[in-house]
Design an enzyme around this catalytic site. Sequence first.
Site, PDB file in Angstrom:
ATOM      1  N   ASP A   1      48.861  35.948  80.878  1.00  0.00           N
ATOM      2  CA  ASP A   1      49.751  35.686  79.655  1.00  0.00           C
ATOM      3  C   ASP A   1      49.733  37.303  78.886  1.00  0.00           C
ATOM      4  O   ASP A   1      48.957  38.109  79.236  1.00  0.00           O
ATOM      5  CB  ASP A   1      48.771  35.047  78.570  1.00  0.00           C
ATOM      6  CG  ASP A   1      47.507  35.639  78.242  1.00  0.00           C
ATOM      7  OD1 ASP A   1      46.959  36.253  79.046  1.00  0.00           O
ATOM      8  OD2 ASP A   1      47.207  35.390  77.098  1.00  0.00           O
TER       9      ASP A   1
ATOM     10  N   GLY B   1      53.162  43.018  77.497  1.00  0.00           N
ATOM     11  CA  GLY B   1      52.987  41.490  77.729  1.00  0.00           C
ATOM     12  C   GLY B   1      52.854  40.896  76.674  1.00  0.00           C
ATOM     13  O   GLY B   1      53.707  40.995  75.672  1.00  0.00           O
ATOM     14  N   SER B   2      52.114  39.641  76.774  1.00  0.00           N
ATOM     15  CA  SER B   2      51.870  38.723  75.719  1.00  0.00           C
ATOM     16  C   SER B   2      51.561  39.184  74.221  1.00  0.00           C
ATOM     17  O   SER B   2      51.880  38.298  73.383  1.00  0.00           O
ATOM     18  CB  SER B   2      50.929  37.731  76.385  1.00  0.00           C
ATOM     19  OG  SER B   2      51.183  36.978  77.304  1.00  0.00           O
ATOM     20  N   VAL B   3      51.181  40.341  74.102  1.00  0.00           N
ATOM     21  CA  VAL B   3      50.911  40.794  72.863  1.00  0.00           C
ATOM     22  C   VAL B   3      52.159  40.739  71.918  1.00  0.00           C
ATOM     23  O   VAL B   3      52.298  40.781  70.739  1.00  0.00           O
ATOM     24  CB  VAL B   3      50.089  42.135  72.484  1.00  0.00           C
ATOM     25  CG1 VAL B   3      48.692  41.882  72.696  1.00  0.00           C
ATOM     26  CG2 VAL B   3      50.652  43.283  73.200  1.00  0.00           C
TER      27      VAL B   3
END
Lengths: 369, 720
Positions: free
Chosen positions: B720, B310-312
């Site tokens: 996010d 995901g957002s990482v």
Amino acid sequence: MSKKRGPIDFPLFITILILLSIGVVMVFSASMVEDYKIYNDTYYHLKKQILWAFLGIFAMMFMANFDYRKLRNKKILVFGMLITIALLIIVLFMPARKGATRWIGIGGASIQPSELAKMMLIIYLSDNIVRKGEKIKSFTKGVLPVLIIASFFALLIILEPNMSTTVIIMAVAFSLLFVGGAKIQQLAGIVLLGVAVAAVGIIIEPYRMRRLTGFIDPFKDPLDTGYQAIQSLYALGSGGLFGMGLGQSRQKWHYIPEAQNDFIFSIICEELGYIGALFVIILFVVLVWRGLKIAVTSRDKFGTLVAAGITSLMAVQSSINFLVVASFMPVTGVPLPLISYGGSSLVFTMALLGILLNISRYTVKNGVE
Amino acid sequence: MSSNQKTNMLVKKRVVYMLLIILAVQFVIMLRYAWVQIVWSPQLQKWAVEQWTNDTKIDAKRGKILDRNGSPLAVSGNVERVDAFMKDINEAVKNKKITKEEIAEKLSPIIGMTKEAILKKLNKRLPNGLPLSSVTIIRRIEKEQGNKIRELKLPGIVITEDTKRYYPNGNFLAHVLGNTNIDGDGRAGIELQYNEELKGTPGRFMGETDAYHREMPYSMANYVAPKNGNDIVLTIDQSIQYFVEKQLERGLVEYKAKQISAIVMDPKTGEILAMANKPDYDPNNPVTGDVSESIKKWRNRAVNDVFEPGSVLKVITAAAAIEENIVSDEDRFVCHGSKKVADRIIHCWKRTGHGTQNFAQILQNSCNVGFMELGERLGKEKLYKYWNLFGFGKKTNIDFPGEENGIIRPIERVNKVELVNQAFGQGISVTMIQYLTALAAVANDGKMMQPHLLKQVLYTDENGNTSIVKEYKPKVLKQVMSAESARKLRAILETVVSVGAGKKAYLEGYHVGGKTGTAQKVINGVYANGKYISSFASMAPCSNPEFVIILSIDEPDPSNYYSGSTAAPLTKQIIEDIFRYRNIPPDATANKEAVREVVIPEIRGLTVEEANKILRNNKLNFETQGNGSIIYDVSPTPGVTVRENTKITLYLGMDKNKNEKVAVPNFTGMTKKEINELAKSLGIKVSYLGDGIGVSQSLQPGTEIDKSTEIEIILEQPED
């Protein structure tokens, strides 16, 4: 009959001494490990064997100089037979060793009456057969009485129990009948009867059956019935053609218990290889050949029979021992003459061979009528 | 010829026959001996040698596993084993001294094995029917048990030394350490990876022994002393590992997660300082109940499992954008809540949109629309160039068994939609170690280091002298971006923590950089409802990171799964613990940049003493005006958001102000729970629309309202 005596049969004499020497050396090699463990004395059996060997040589020299014809003296025969029978009965009441009463202890030593029995039987039966003359061809008057006497000895010995000596005694008696001129048909009948008796004996005693199956396939029960056979085969196999070298036996390290006794030939095979084994076997062949040559050339029938009897005894004992060691026969406790650690049996064997040597001094070649 | 002569002839003939018979028998005997001693000899000799040869394996003592400071993590303890030598037993049985049944019966209560099981071992045979020379009854019994058996003086029962693996800290570091099997060989983790080093060389006694297993004097007995195993020193720092495990355990309970994992790495060396997963297991008892279920518990998910980051992952997309120079500080990204790509409308997690943002802000807000834009600017070739550079889809070759590759779609099958999805972290799976290795490269000025767990291999000889057998030298794999780009990116990551979605990892006085990530789980190829993976990637101190951390929560409770409020605070605690442990003092310059904000609490009507305590807790300074013991009014009004350490004014009087107006606070980014708490403390009423975190509110922050006024807050599910 001439009183003139010739020299002893030198090849036989030498053969005996070689076998005796091999025996002393191999008894030492085979027994040292266990002796050290049990008696804390590596030379325990060696010392005794040397002593017995000297006693044996003394007995042999004595008999070699004792005119064998005097053995036919009635007093000797009767007294000898009575003593033998008495001892064979007494021995049954002696404390058992390893489940059998075979020994009579006298001081530190012990004698086996069965050894005396072999000797007396050969002398007595030989005399008996000679006396029978042509009657030997008769079953009831010739063969049967001989068998009865032998069987009486055998019966006493089987009670000890000592199956192998029983068999040996019967075999020697049979040899004497054979050489003495009994009819082949009758002898064949006896053989068949013997086989039948043996079969019954095996069937009624389960331990004998186990011994037999153990012999057929020792690897089936390697820890119990097959143990000795396998250990002996291991010794033979690891000896191979040339052996592991004198003193190098591994099997004597408690794998073969009491290796100086009945299985001493295993150790010979292991340490000296097939070459060494063959040498010993050939020495026995020489012994048999000289013995029978003496029998053939003996100037009287008694000499012939005694010589043949002694020789057949040596042949039967050594053959059974060889066959057992090579797992060609069920395991029975028969020592290898002159080689196995013997004690009294060595002395008796030597005495018998002394008689044989004595007979050799009266052969056709050695004297004139 | 007289009859006498005839008889003599017959007798002599018979003697000759006898000679022939005896010769025949002797000839057979000679042949038999030739057969046995020549033909059969090799086979018999082999068996005989087997019988004489005592080939005993003497186990070496397995080496220890130590942490980087020498604390023992796995040790081998001395125990004993019981063997039965059949020859001695059989002899004793033969002599009627004892039966096998009696032996079994006596051993049974001491070693806790059934009599039948012991008997079965005692009666065991080789496949060819030959008896075994010896058989192992039981291994790894305690000395006390061994002594009891010794006292029995049973024939052929021999007790000797044996070793057993102990993990003194139980579950601690279990997944990294792995465990050993019954023979003492590693079968998972470091125990497996470095089994050869650890197990040493077993010694051997090979000699000819007699029937009682005593050595025969002939040949040189072949005794080879066992060489004890080497000790493995890990890069793991027991203290840091402890901090991590403590937070993971807390997180597992607090967020009702299915599982939770974290890795701490030194970006300068690639050394793994901590690596843990919860739930875990006790390697002292690796198998409990079902075997295959137990084996599943041994998985070191941080290395052996993939997850959708995901957002990482946006950190890496941002790195690509900076390095490729496709973005400048002047660039503006406008987010209306969605973006049309090809024929698809792809939403930002914040449906109401982030408005106009600069590059730093799209990272702070984790704005998907902004990253779709970056993805389009990069194009799939360049994006994939960086995926490859940062090592996605390939093993990191960390010294740990069973590492996964990660999953990236073949470039030729990536269309425009997939390109932008990948740019914000969807449609790509990585392992945690892979991700952290990539992040560490950003932390290490673009130099990617080989991640590793082994620090040293030590050998301690019989005299107790320890020497270093091997030492792992940090290895630079490649330069994945320029040091300048990396520093620029780190500066932005610091703002993500100070003002952005990672606020809850903010640590006063320290430069912490980080990135949140909450991905919906893909189960059987579709995004599963209510199942998330919340990750937080961080580094500190951001200017010159000493450690990077990835912490990932698998399936946290759907009511509170947002990375910023789960993974971030756990990470913050870990970072704080590490700083304290390493004695790193707070950095004064960090204070200036800190944009820590506080809401002025309701303190009207309290005494100055009471207010002092509350304000101090909220890190607010104050001055007083007027005389009196009760706070009459406060300026600015309660509910107003100010920076920390702002000096507020307390007006004192005899009573509190009847006018109880408060300022509407800024609820944006707060979880429902936090909004509730704040509203309650200020005494205002709130109602919600939607679920998730606050994204907008009916009254603008700062508006003065009566306490009775209800404020409507719109919540959104952050993804996010």
